[in-house]
Write a protein that holds these residues in place. Sequence first.
Motif, short mmCIF file in Angstrom:
data_model
loop_
_atom_site.label_atom_id
_atom_site.label_comp_id
_atom_site.label_asym_id
_atom_site.label_seq_id
_atom_site.Cartn_x
_atom_site.Cartn_y
_atom_site.Cartn_z
N ASN A 49 -5.14 13.38 22.59
CA ASN A 49 -5.82 14.41 20.92
C ASN A 49 -6.43 14.83 20.43
O ASN A 49 -6.64 15.37 20.54
N GLU A 50 -7.97 14.20 21.63
CA GLU A 50 -8.82 15.26 21.99
C GLU A 50 -9.51 15.94 22.76
O GLU A 50 -10.75 16.90 23.23
N VAL A 51 -8.15 16.44 23.81
CA VAL A 51 -8.27 17.18 24.96
C VAL A 51 -8.52 19.25 24.03
O VAL A 51 -8.09 19.27 23.63
N ILE A 52 -9.26 19.74 25.12
CA ILE A 52 -9.82 20.61 24.32
C ILE A 52 -8.87 21.69 25.75
O ILE A 52 -8.60 21.48 26.90
N THR A 53 -7.80 22.53 24.71
CA THR A 53 -6.93 23.00 26.05
C THR A 53 -8.07 24.29 26.37
O THR A 53 -8.79 24.94 25.78
N ASP A 54 -7.14 25.51 27.68
CA ASP A 54 -7.58 26.08 28.07
C ASP A 54 -8.27 27.67 27.09
O ASP A 54 -9.05 28.13 26.57
N GLU A 55 -7.20 27.51 25.92
CA GLU A 55 -6.80 28.56 25.15
C GLU A 55 -8.31 28.52 23.84
O GLU A 55 -8.75 28.75 23.70
N GLN A 56 -8.59 27.05 23.63
CA GLN A 56 -9.31 26.65 23.05
C GLN A 56 -11.11 26.90 23.93
O GLN A 56 -11.72 27.39 22.46
#
Length: 107
Positions: A49-56
Amino acid sequence: MPDRPEIVCICGSARFADELRAANRDLTLAGVIVVAPGVFRPAEDHDANEVITDEQKTALGALHLRKIDLADRVLVVNPGGYIGESTSREIAYARATGKPISFTDPV
């Protein structure tokens, strides 16, 4: 006395979170307004739930360039002289916009 305190944008690798926090603390205690990157733990260190996506990550990178726009100068936190890809891009942007840049360690 100036109309407002100096504004410094801190740049540097998230791997140096402790050093970034220390620079933020030291500058703030010296009466400087600090804008700094959001520091997020690597994906392997927290739940999904805390993973930062490439888009983010891309959006956060663009946001950090706007923080540089707000600053009077840039401080690069670079222990051991390390400068990664994102920080290199931020340095190039700061130079292109005429911001003074200093480093915590020699480059």
